[in-house]
Motif scaffolding. Structure first.
Motif, PDB file in Angstrom:
ATOM      1  N   GLN A   1       0.742  -1.206  -0.147  1.00 12.55           N
ATOM      2  CA  GLN A   1       0.019  -0.031  -0.027  1.00 12.55           C
ATOM      3  C   GLN A   1       0.922   1.255   0.007  1.00 12.55           C
ATOM      4  O   GLN A   1       2.062   1.551   0.648  1.00 12.55           O
ATOM      5  CB  GLN A   1      -0.928   0.050   1.374  1.00 12.55           C
ATOM      6  CG  GLN A   1      -2.064  -0.887   1.088  1.00 12.55           C
ATOM      7  CD  GLN A   1      -3.076  -0.701   2.282  1.00 12.55           C
ATOM      8  OE1 GLN A   1      -2.838   0.043   3.326  1.00 12.55           O
ATOM      9  NE2 GLN A   1      -4.232  -1.273   2.224  1.00 12.55           N
TER      10      GLN A   1
ATOM     11  N   ARG B   1       0.205   5.209   0.911  1.00  7.89           N
ATOM     12  CA  ARG B   1      -0.627   6.086   1.668  1.00  7.89           C
ATOM     13  C   ARG B   1      -0.041   7.678   1.679  1.00  7.89           C
ATOM     14  O   ARG B   1       1.111   7.622   1.891  1.00  7.89           O
ATOM     15  CB  ARG B   1      -0.664   5.576   3.128  1.00  7.89           C
ATOM     16  CG  ARG B   1      -1.246   4.482   3.368  1.00  7.89           C
ATOM     17  CD  ARG B   1      -1.219   3.943   4.692  1.00  7.89           C
ATOM     18  NE  ARG B   1      -1.975   2.721   5.066  1.00  7.89           N
ATOM     19  CZ  ARG B   1      -2.906   2.543   5.527  1.00  7.89           C
ATOM     20  NH1 ARG B   1      -3.772   3.654   5.678  1.00  7.89           N
ATOM     21  NH2 ARG B   1      -3.681   1.148   5.842  1.00  7.89           N
TER      22      ARG B   1
ATOM     23  N   ILE C   1      -5.224   6.149  -0.356  1.00 11.85           N
ATOM     24  CA  ILE C   1      -4.767   4.841  -0.145  1.00 11.85           C
ATOM     25  C   ILE C   1      -4.983   4.162  -1.376  1.00 11.85           C
ATOM     26  O   ILE C   1      -5.743   3.732  -1.928  1.00 11.85           O
ATOM     27  CB  ILE C   1      -5.455   4.122   1.137  1.00 11.85           C
ATOM     28  CG1 ILE C   1      -5.239   4.705   2.370  1.00 11.85           C
ATOM     29  CG2 ILE C   1      -4.607   2.539   1.210  1.00 11.85           C
ATOM     30  CD1 ILE C   1      -5.987   4.155   3.705  1.00 11.85           C
TER      31      ILE C   1
ATOM     32  N   ASP D   1      -3.799   0.640  -2.936  1.00 10.52           N
ATOM     33  CA  ASP D   1      -3.625  -0.646  -2.732  1.00 10.52           C
ATOM     34  C   ASP D   1      -2.949  -1.504  -4.233  1.00 10.52           C
ATOM     35  O   ASP D   1      -3.743  -1.629  -5.170  1.00 10.52           O
ATOM     36  CB  ASP D   1      -4.727  -1.714  -2.171  1.00 10.52           C
ATOM     37  CG  ASP D   1      -4.513  -2.805  -1.576  1.00 10.52           C
ATOM     38  OD1 ASP D   1      -3.672  -3.925  -2.517  1.00 10.52           O
ATOM     39  OD2 ASP D   1      -4.930  -3.170  -0.503  1.00 10.52           O
TER      40      ASP D   1
END
Length: 234
Positions: free
Chosen positions: A135, A137, A142, A144
């Motif tokens: 991930q 951030r 966010i 993935d």
């Protein structure tokens, strides 16, 4: 932090020995590898803050190692290469290197470039990447990498495959300004000629999906005359 950790990767042991001593005199802790595979192994066991990477090496060459490293890591990488053609430099930078220095190099200039890359990397802050690299951030974003899904402030946002690749590239290097040509070369995997409008359209679509006010963006910024970046948000 007592000192920065630098990974020096070159199959020429004399270069590794002499440059390693120079880096140690500058106060850096030096890790050494003699091919791309050894470099990847070192990254799995040691905390590295910058890599000096040769191109022509056995087992796994520098550019292949660079691509592997960039799958999960955005630490600064400076290519050291005897290949002096402009096309070689463009290729190295487009594949994810932060700088490209040709051999033979001026040692004072090289040390200045090392310091500059470390200063920029730690001033901007590294992208927050989970330990398994799954991930990215940044603020309320966010991304993935396993599911190829994006959430913005907890809400799922659908991206096309190209939009995902562009956003992944930018989020992996918060604060770094990519030109339209760099983005096109790395996302489309083709040489870039007159690609500004193509990239601009995709950037606009991404901005419409991730920004509350697209005309006054919080994340995806234009640096006029240079390119695009994701602003580092805590």
């Amino acid at each position: 932090m007592d000192s920065y950790h630098i990974l020096l990767v070159d199959d020429d042991r004399e270069i590794v020995k002499s440059l390693g001593k120079l880096l140690e005199l500058e106060g850096y802790r030096v890790y050494k590898a003699y091919d791309g595979m050894e470099a990847l192994d070192c990254l799995m066991t040691e905390e590295i803050h910058l890599i000096l990477l040769d191109v022509m090496m056995p087992k796994l060459n520098g550019l292949s190692a660079l691509m592997k490293i960039r799958e999960k890591n955005n630490i600064p990488i400076i290519i050291l290469s005897a290949k002096t053609e402009e096309s070689d430099k463009v290729l190295g930078l487009s594949m994810g290197a932060d700088d490209y220095v040709t051999k033979p190099y001026n040692t004072q200039e090289l040390m200045a470039r090392v310091k500059s890359q470390l200063r920029r990397y730690f001033a901007l802050g590294a992208a927050k990447i989970q330990e398994d690299g799954s991930q990215l951030r940044n603020g309320g974003l966010i991304l993935d990498r396993n599911t190829k899904e994006l959430t913005v402030d907890g809400q799922p946002v659908r991206l096309t495959a190209t939009e995902y690749k562009i956003l992944e590239l930018l989020m992996s290097h918060p604060g770094y300004v990519f030109s339209a040509e760099e983005i096109y070369t790395r996302v489309w995997q083709e040489q870039a000629y007159g690609v500004e409008n193509t990239v601009m359209v995709h950037i606009r679509r991404i901005r419409e999906k991730i920004e509350i006010t697209p005309k006054n963006p919080k994340y995806l910024k234009v640096v006029w005359g240079i390119g695009y970046k994701i602003e580092k948000i805590k």
